[in-house]
Motif scaffolding. Structure first.
Motif, short mmCIF file in Angstrom:
data_model
loop_
_atom_site.label_atom_id
_atom_site.label_comp_id
_atom_site.label_asym_id
_atom_site.label_seq_id
_atom_site.Cartn_x
_atom_site.Cartn_y
_atom_site.Cartn_z
N ARG A 363 0.83 -1.21 0.00
CA ARG A 363 0.00 0.00 0.00
C ARG A 363 0.86 1.26 0.00
O ARG A 363 0.50 2.28 -0.58
N ARG A 364 2.03 1.21 0.64
CA ARG A 364 2.91 2.37 0.76
C ARG A 364 3.94 2.45 -0.36
O ARG A 364 4.78 3.34 -0.38
N GLY A 365 3.90 1.48 -1.28
CA GLY A 365 4.85 1.49 -2.37
C GLY A 365 6.26 1.08 -1.97
O GLY A 365 7.24 1.46 -2.63
N LEU A 366 6.38 0.27 -0.92
CA LEU A 366 7.67 -0.21 -0.47
C LEU A 366 7.93 -1.61 -1.01
O LEU A 366 7.00 -2.34 -1.34
N PRO A 367 9.20 -2.02 -1.09
CA PRO A 367 9.49 -3.39 -1.52
C PRO A 367 8.85 -4.42 -0.58
O PRO A 367 8.69 -4.17 0.62
N ALA A 368 8.49 -5.56 -1.14
CA ALA A 368 7.88 -6.61 -0.32
C ALA A 368 8.87 -7.07 0.75
O ALA A 368 10.03 -7.36 0.44
N PRO A 369 8.46 -7.15 2.02
CA PRO A 369 9.38 -7.57 3.07
C PRO A 369 9.84 -9.01 2.90
O PRO A 369 9.07 -9.87 2.46
N ALA A 370 11.11 -9.26 3.23
CA ALA A 370 11.59 -10.63 3.35
C ALA A 370 11.12 -11.18 4.69
O ALA A 370 10.74 -10.43 5.59
#
Length: 560
Positions: A363-370
């Motif tokens: 939603r915030r346009g951040l990379p998908a967390p590992a």
């Protein structure tokens, strides 16, 4: 969504589909078809007028309604839940070839109301089925036989083979089921929910009174008991005293077995119980529409929806993950450190923590967390810290239920360049000096499922004053604060539900709470589609100089 509203919407959609198929969709919008609809629905009520064929109609308000017999109890399930005694769903169809209805969507209460008082929605009215109407001895036209009732319910035929309107479903019920339904209709609107009497209202709480968490459970129990004793001293709720029944959950923090015992003891609702979202316990609460208000342990578990009957006062572990990502998105990213690492137990609550972090990152346009998962109770802090050092993440989100944070802080080593920020639920941080020093050095940001402002301080003072006048010693304050807030929310909802309190009425009253101040904790807002009272958290950190925990952000709200 409120169960009754959901059923009504399902039935209305099915009705609209059936009307449309027959070229009669306009009947829902205008009054042209209303007389026929009323005639058809009234015909059912007329058919019920003489349905006391086998048992002889008891007078309205008969004392036997306070304790329903076996047949009436079976009929109650048909009327309210659309299920047979066997557990099979009731099946019906709108008109001869209209849309099919199953289970809850086929329940009589969906149209005729929980108390049988009748409803009107979308231009279609369902008449009352309360005992004084179908069982009036002086009904014009004389009594109808049970056979006539069976024909109306199953075949949609009134006497003289007149076809009932298609708004009246045609049910697949055998004669025994019809007789059960008739037995209950003699008491509909006069039967009390379990745990309700003219003098008292019995509530239940599943709490650990033995085992590792016994002291915390006893602290919560004492607060609940004192809160209700204070209400009783002021006259109770609509002159009913509140009785509290506590079942020991031991070390089983999901509370499932203790919850089952409470339901066997016929409590009206649950308050301040430990809750883990067990599927069996959830199904049983939902089947009988038993509300659970303020489950303890918020911030340690995900906010399980509980099929619409579990009302969480504080945000769960999943919301804390979203707040961490939202806070991180507002800070500049160090060069070369874009990744976010989620370290979590491999169980439903840990999986919910990871899903929430990934959803908020998207939603915030951040990379998908590992992610890095571990078996609950077997956290290898050194291996996890080594994996994080190789990944060089921008931040680490850590979830757990025990000493995972302490072990992570002890195992972490300084890295070249800026060290990653570390987010963890505030409940995981021990307050010993060594842990506080390590937390300050590790840039630990604590996720607190409540505000850290003047309003919260006032709430804590109110709790302290309550404990003092109730002579309850302050201990395990997080559990005491949660129990106090749960009691206040439930009492407020009971007052709003009215003197003829039912479980659906209590659920509806809870849904109407907006910005209610429970004392310590965030203001509570529920709704038809909202079962978590607050979506957000506050962030705090350990001051390196003083080792005091201090706020570092205002309340961070996230979208439900």
């Amino acid at each position: 969504m409120h169960v009754g509203h959901l059923v009504t919407m399902r039935r209305r959609r099915a009705l609209a589909a059936a009307l449309s198929a027959l070229g009669l969709a306009a009947a829902l919008e205008g009054a042209a078809a209303l007389p026929a609809a009323l005639e058809g629905a009234a015909a059912l009520a007329t058919a019920l007028d003489g349905a006391a064929a086998r048992a002889g109609a008891a007078p309205a308000g008969d004392a036997s309604c306070a304790a329903l017999g076996p047949a009436a109890l079976r009929g109650r399930r048909i009327f309210h839940h659309g299920t047979l005694a066997s557990g099979e769903p009731v099946e019906g169809r709108l008109g001869a070839s209209g849309a099919a209805l199953h289970g809850k969507a086929a329940a009589c209460a969906g149209c005729h109301g929980r108390s049988g008082g009748g409803t009107s929605e979308g231009g279609v009215a369902a008449p009352p089925l309360t005992p004084e109407r179908p069982f009036a001895a002086d009904r014009a036209g004389g009594p109808y036989t049970a056979e006539a009732l069976a024909a109306a319910v199953r075949d949609g035929r009134a006497p003289a083979s007149r076809e009932l309107h298609l708004v009246m479903p045609r049910y697949r019920l055998d004669r025994a089921h019809v007789d059960d339904l008739v037995a209950y209709l003699r008491c509909v609107g006069r039967d009390a929910d379990p745990g309700v009497s003219p003098e008292a209202l019995r509530l239940g709480a599943a709490l650990p009174l033995t085992g590792r968490f016994a002291a915390a459970g006893a602290a919560a129990r004492d607060v609940l008991a004192a809160a209700f004793a204070e209400v009783n001293a002021q006259g109770g709720v609509f002159r009913r005293r509140i009785e509290l029944v506590v079942a020991d959950s031991g070390d089983a923090l999901d509370g499932a077995a203790a919850t089952a015992r409470l339901l066997d003891q016929r409590v009206f609702a649950l308050v301040g119980s430990v809750w883990g979202g067990d599927a069996g316990a959830t199904a049983r609460l939902a089947a009988d529409e038993v509300p659970l208000v303020g489950p303890l342990g918020s911030g340690l578990t995900a906010s399980d929806p509980g099929d619409g009957v579990v009302f969480h006062l504080r945000p769960g572990l999943d919301t804390l993950a979203r707040v961490a990502v939202a806070h991180l998105a507002g800070a500049p990213a160090p060069p070369g450190a874009e990744a976010l690492l989620v370290v979590h137990p491999a169980d439903p609550r840990g999986d919910a923590f990871l899903r929430a972090a990934r959803a908020e990152a998207q939603r915030r346009g951040l990379p998908a967390p590992a992610s890095l998962s571990f078996e609950p109770g077997r956290f290898d802090a050194a291996a996890a810290a080594d994996a994080a050092a190789r990944l060089r993440p921008r931040a680490v989100l850590l979830a757990g239920e025990g000493d995972e944070l302490s072990r992570w802080l002890a195992a972490s080593r300084p890295t070249a360049g800026p060290s990653p920020a570390l987010y963890a639920p505030a409940s995981l941080l021990p307050r010993d000096p060594a842990s506080l020093r390590r937390a300050a050095a590790a840039r630990l940001l604590l996720l607190h499922p409540g505000p850290l402002d003047d309003a919260e301080r006032l709430g804590l003072r109110a709790l302290s004053a309550f404990l003092d006048r109730s002579r309850v010693p302050p201990r395990h304050t997080a559990f005491q604060a949660s129990a106090y807030a749960a009691a206040r929310v439930l009492v407020e909802a009971l007052k709003r539900a009215g003197a003829h309190v039912t479980r659906p009425a209590l659920i509806a009253a809870l849904e109407e709470l907006r910005g209610f101040d429970p004392g310590p904790g965030p203001a509570i807002t529920f709704g038809r589609n909202r079962r978590v009272g607050a979506y957000g958290a506050s962030l705090a950190a350990v001051d390196p100089a003083s080792s005091d925990v201090a706020p570092v952000s205002a309340w961070v709200e996230v979208v439900p």
